[in-house]
Write a protein that holds these residues in place. Structure first.
Motif: not given
Lengths: 386, 223
Positions: A188, A191, A213-215
């Motif tokens: 990622l 993240c 969590r990917e941002r």
């Protein structure tokens, strides 16, 4: 066959090809400049100028284009074949030949910089020292191992080796001396870690109740914090899954065959080749303002038993061991008067550092010779007519 | 001897070279790691195993409060669980929190009416997903994005939380305790730093007189 060879040679050396390439370079520069409204400088450099092919987004249509890397490579061949090898030799073309040689040197310098240069920074508080500098943008995956003598050894994989890994096509990293292999299954670009709650699902593995969590990617690459999921696979054992994050406080540590190893995701590091110690940092503010007018650092360069004190200031970099260290910045920006400050040095290693200067000198000499000769011929002709 | 036009030859050469060079950029796997070199990472960072949450700096959900109850019979009373404080509406009682319910209340008037506060990390699945999930619990179809965008807001925990008010047949998580002719009033505060959900469910007749108390409780929540 011979005809095809002649045709290729003719095409490669043609002025038409030179024109096409120069137009393409102009187009790439224009498109790359426009792209900076959406992407940061580093991403634009990678996409438009360090690539062989790229896909540019013209609204609803994606158009494949040659990257500047490819265009310059062909331009080099075009110059060598058409501008040097096949050029008519004589007094009339000496200047052109010299100017073309200068352009070849310029292209060679850009190649050497692309392949062999490193850029990064070292940040130190007073009293601290460093033996490496680290990239602003690039990440690396390091396998760390504690040796019998207590020293830590590391083996690294640069970003290109794993950045496109997926669960279906993991990147496999290995070394003969290691009793396991590392499989990178998810990468990622930006993240943050979060605890997994029962009220929502995620499409990545959850390790110890935590997931990444990917941002959305930040426009400026250096602001992104990468993450990855890895599997440690040793023969005959169940794979162990670990989660790595670029801002983690410690590497993921595990034991294989009675020996302790760790995996770390961090900004790419380059050895300095010496030890840099910050002895003193000074800054001078503008009158009645909290804005620095000048700042400089007293450092000590230690190579073996030899120690050398050096002052690095804004316009006086340190050049040593093929590196240039510039006084880049300081911080923390919100520090109070009594707070300790750190000093940041931008570090550049570029073996072709001075080549562009020399190539400009060579091109200038060639052009001066060529146009000077033409001017002299013109003057002679005019005088003769008179 | 026929020859290709000069421009065609140039472009053809360029295209062939483009393909040849781009074909060389593929990488093979597996990849060899670099040769070992001495690291500046201290051995202590490797020899001391840490949990993923510890390494990654992830906070556990807020700690559960002591297993005690507090009831308010007359005027609102102050309550809290250490990390949070609130004004308990008249007639409501505090219940022991659970692993998910940071604050847990029984609503005045009916034992089946309850209200609780939940915190989730990140956006907790998102505003729309949680609204649709609550709609499903009430046996209702999903709201459109336009309907969600038009929902009113009320103050909670220093932000403007989205207020929902649904009627229907309530069946909560796990399907237990089904209530016909039920009502769900909820506030959802969703942001990148975390999500907070205050949710009140129960018989519609009971909740009809408790909505103002619910909103007052939400407004009183503080650190």
């Amino acid at each position: 066959m011979r005809r095809a060879g002649e045709l290729a040679l003719r095409g490669l050396s043609s002025l038409g090809l030179s024109c096409v390439l120069l137009v393409l370079l102009g187009l790439l520069t224009w498109l790359g400049t426009l792209e900076q409204t959406r992407s940061g400088l580093y991403e634009v450099q990678r996409k438009y100028f360090e690539s062989f092919v790229l896909s540019h987004d013209f609204g609803p249509v994606e158009v494949p284009l040659p990257g500047a890397n490819l265009v310059m490579s062909v331009l080099l061949v075009n110059l060598l074949v058409g501008g040097i090898v096949r050029l008519r030799r004589g007094a009339a073309t000496v200047g052109v030949l010299v100017a073309h040689s200068g352009i070849v040197l310029l292209l060679a310098s850009s190649f050497v910089k692309w392949r062999h240069s490193s850029e990064g920074h070292v940040t130190l508080y007073e009293g601290q020292r460093a033996t490496h500098f680290q990239s602003y943008q690039r990440w690396e995956l390091a396998v760390l191992e504690v040796g019998d003598d207590g020293r830590v050894l590391e083996r690294v994989a640069p970003q290109e080796r794993y950045e496109h890994a997926t669960p279906d096509a993991p990147a496999v990293l290995r070394a003969d001396e290691l009793p396991f292999e590392v499989r990178v299954t998810h990468v990622l670009a930006n993240c943050s870690p979060l605890p997994k709650g029962p009220m929502f699902d995620v499409d990545v593995p959850v390790v110890d109740g935590v997931f990444l969590r990917e941002r959305a990617r930040d426009k400026e690459t250096e602001r992104n914090i990468a993450g990855a999921y890895v599997e440690v696979r040793e023969s005959g054992a169940t794979p162990r899954v670990g989660v790595l994050w670029g801002a983690q406080s410690a590497p993921w540590s595990f034991e294989v065959a009675g020996r302790r190893y760790a995996l770390d995701l961090r900004k790419e590091r380059y050895p300095l080749g010496f030890t840099l110690a910050l002895a003193d940092f000074r800054k001078e503010d503008h009158p009645r303002m909290n804005m620095a007018r000048a700042f400089e650092s007293d450092v000590e360069v230690r190579e073996g038993a030899a120690k050398r004190p050096v002052t690095i200031s804004m316009n006086a970099p340190l050049r040593t061991g093929g590196l240039v260290l510039y006084q880049a910045s300081w911080g923390p920006s919100n520090a109070r008067a009594s707070d300790p400050l750190f000093s940041t040095f931008a570090v550049v290693r570029n073996p072709a550092d001075s080549w562009p200067l020399w190539s400009c000198v060579v091109i200038s000499l060639g052009l001066v010779w060529h146009f000077g000769r033409m001017l002299a011929r013109h003057v002679r002709r005019e005088v003769g007519l008179a | 001897m026929p020859t290709l036009p000069f421009r065609t030859g140039s472009l053809l050469t360029f295209a062939v070279l483009s393909l040849a060079v781009s074909a060389c950029s593929d990488r093979a796997q597996p990849s060899e790691l670099s040769a070992p070199r001495e690291s500046s990472t201290p051995a202590a960072a490797i020899e001391q195993p840490r949990s993923s949450a510890e390494r990654l700096g992830v906070q556990a959900p807020p700690a559960a409060a002591p297993n005690a109850t507090n009831a308010s019979n007359g005027a609102p009373t102050s309550g809290g669980n250490g990390a949070l404080k609130w004004e308990l509406p008249a007639g409501w009682s505090e219940l022991a929190p659970t692993s998910m319910r940071v604050a847990n209340f029984r609503v005045a008037g009916d034992e089946r009416a309850e209200c609780y506060l939940t915190f989730l990390a990140g956006d907790g699945g998102g505003l729309a997903a949680n609204i649709q999930r609550w709609r499903t619990q009430m046996g209702q179809g999903p709201l459109s994005p336009q309907e969600i965008a038009a929902l009113p807001t009320k103050p909670m925990l220093g932000g403007e939380a989205v207020l929902v008010d649904f009627a229907g047949s309530f069946s909560g998580m796990g399907g237990g305790g089904k209530i016909e002719d039920a009502r769900l009033v909820g506030l959802l505060l969703v942001g990148p730093q975390g999500a907070a959900f205050l949710k009140m469910t129960g018989p519609a007749s009971t909740l009809a007189g408790q909505v103002d108390a619910f909103l007052a409780l939400a407004a009183s929540l503080r650190n």
